[in-house]
Design a protein around this motif. Sequence first.
Motif: not given
Length: 371
Positions: A15-16, A115-117, A309-315
Motif C-alpha cells: 500500500l505504501t 486512506s492514501k491509495v 523499499d517502497a520509497a527507493i522503488l518509487t525513485r
Amino acid sequence: MKKHIGIIGAGIGGLTLAALLQKRGFKVSIFEQASKFARVGAGIQQSANAVKVLRDIGLEDHLRSIAFCPQTWNNREWDTGVVKHELSLGSTFEEKYGAPYFLLHRGDLHAAILSKVNQDSIYLQKKLLHYQINSEHVQLTFEDGTVYDVDALIGADGIHSKIREQMLGADKPRFTGRVAYRTTFPASLMNGYAIDDCTKWWGIDRHIVIYYVTPKKDEIYFVTSVPEPEWNNESWSAKGDLGELRTAFKGFHEQVQKVLAACPDVHKWSLYERDPLPTWCDQKVVLLGDACHPMVPYMAQGAAMAIEDAAILTRVLEEQPNIPEAFQQFETVRKERTSRVQLTSHKNQWMSKPTDSDWVYGYDAWKVNLS
Ligand SMILES: Cc1cc2nc3c(=O)[nH]c(=O)nc-3n(C[C@H](O)[C@H](O)[C@H](O)COP(=O)(O)OP(=O)(O)OC[C@H]3O[C@@H](n4cnc5c(N)ncnc54)[C@H](O)[C@@H]3O)c2cc1C
C-alpha cells in the motif's frame, strides 16, 4: 507514458508503494487475496526512517494524532528491572533523526496508508497463482480464473510469497522454534496502574515488549518471544492460552505481571525468518518487503524496511524507464541494508546494551545515493 504497475499484496509495503506511485502519476493496480481488512490486535513501532517515507504521502500529522510518541525506549532486566540501555525518544530523537518515533496499533497504521491509495485501484479476493513474462507485459493469473496484464509486477505478498516461490523455487521460511504472544487491550483494565512508555524486558531465553499504542495511553500492547519448538502456526486468528503465557513469564518484574494479569485475551504467532535471498528480481518482476527480506521482529524494523523499499522503488521507477534495469538498481541499493537488519534482528541483542542506532534511524530513503 507512465507504466502500469501491478502490486500483489495490500499489506503495509504494497500500500505504501501504491500511494507513492499514484502520487507521481503511475497507473497502479493492487491485488489482495483477503476479502476485507481487519483491525486485529497488534501494535507496531514506526521509527524515523519509516516516518520520513510516510511523510511524503501526507501522513505525519495524522500519525501524530493516532499514535503514542514515547519519551524513551527502555531495555530492562526481566526481574530486577535494572536498565540495560535506554534510547531517548521524544523531541531528542526527532531532532537527531529528523522525524518522530511512533507506537501505534498496526490496524490504524494500515488504515492510514490505505486512506492514501485510490480505492478503485484495489482488487480484493484476488489470490495470485502465477505470473508469466512476455515481451509486452507481465500476465497475472488469479485463483478465480481472472487474468490481468501489467507492465511490471511487484511481489509485496509477504513471507510466504508466491512470486518469490516462482522466482526462486519452493522453499519454506525457517521456523525459529519461538512464538510471539501478542494483544492490545484497554489500559482501563490496569485499574490505574501505570506502565513505562515502552520497555523490552530481557529474560534469559525469552522477552516481552510492552507499550502504549494511542496518544491518550488508553490502549496497551505487548509482544513476546518465547521458545516453543513444537508449536508451529501462523494465523492472525490463532489464540494463545493465557495460563501458559502467565506461567512463561513467572518471576518477571511486577510491571510484566500486572500487564499479563490484566490482559483478557491473546493471539499466538510462530516466528519465521529467512536468510538474505540470492536475487530479488526476474526481468519485469521484483520483490518488496517481507517477500524478499523477512526477519524476526527483534529490531521492530520489518515494516519499516518494506516502507523504505517502497520509497527507493518509487525513485528508481521515476528515474529509469527500463524496468529490468530499474529493478536491478533497486536490489543493488537496498540489499546491503536489509540484509544487515535481517542479520542484526536474528541475533536478538539490539538495544540490550549501549547501541549505535544511527545507521538504522538516520537512514533517509529520499536522499540515499541510487548509483
Ligand atoms: C510479532 C511481530 C511484531 C512486529 N513488529 C514490528 C514493528 O514494531 N515494526 C515494524 O516495522 N515491523 C514489525 N513487524 C514486521 C512487519 O509486520 C512486517 O515486516 C510487515 O508487515 C511486512 O509487510 P509486507 O507488506 O511486506 O507484507 P505483509 O504485511 O505480510 O503483506 C502481504 C500481503 O500480501 C497478501 N498476499 C499474500 N499472498 C498473496 C497472493 N498469492 N495473492 C494476493 N495477495 C497475497 C497478504 O494477504 C497480505 O495482505 C513485526 C512482525 C511480527 C511478526
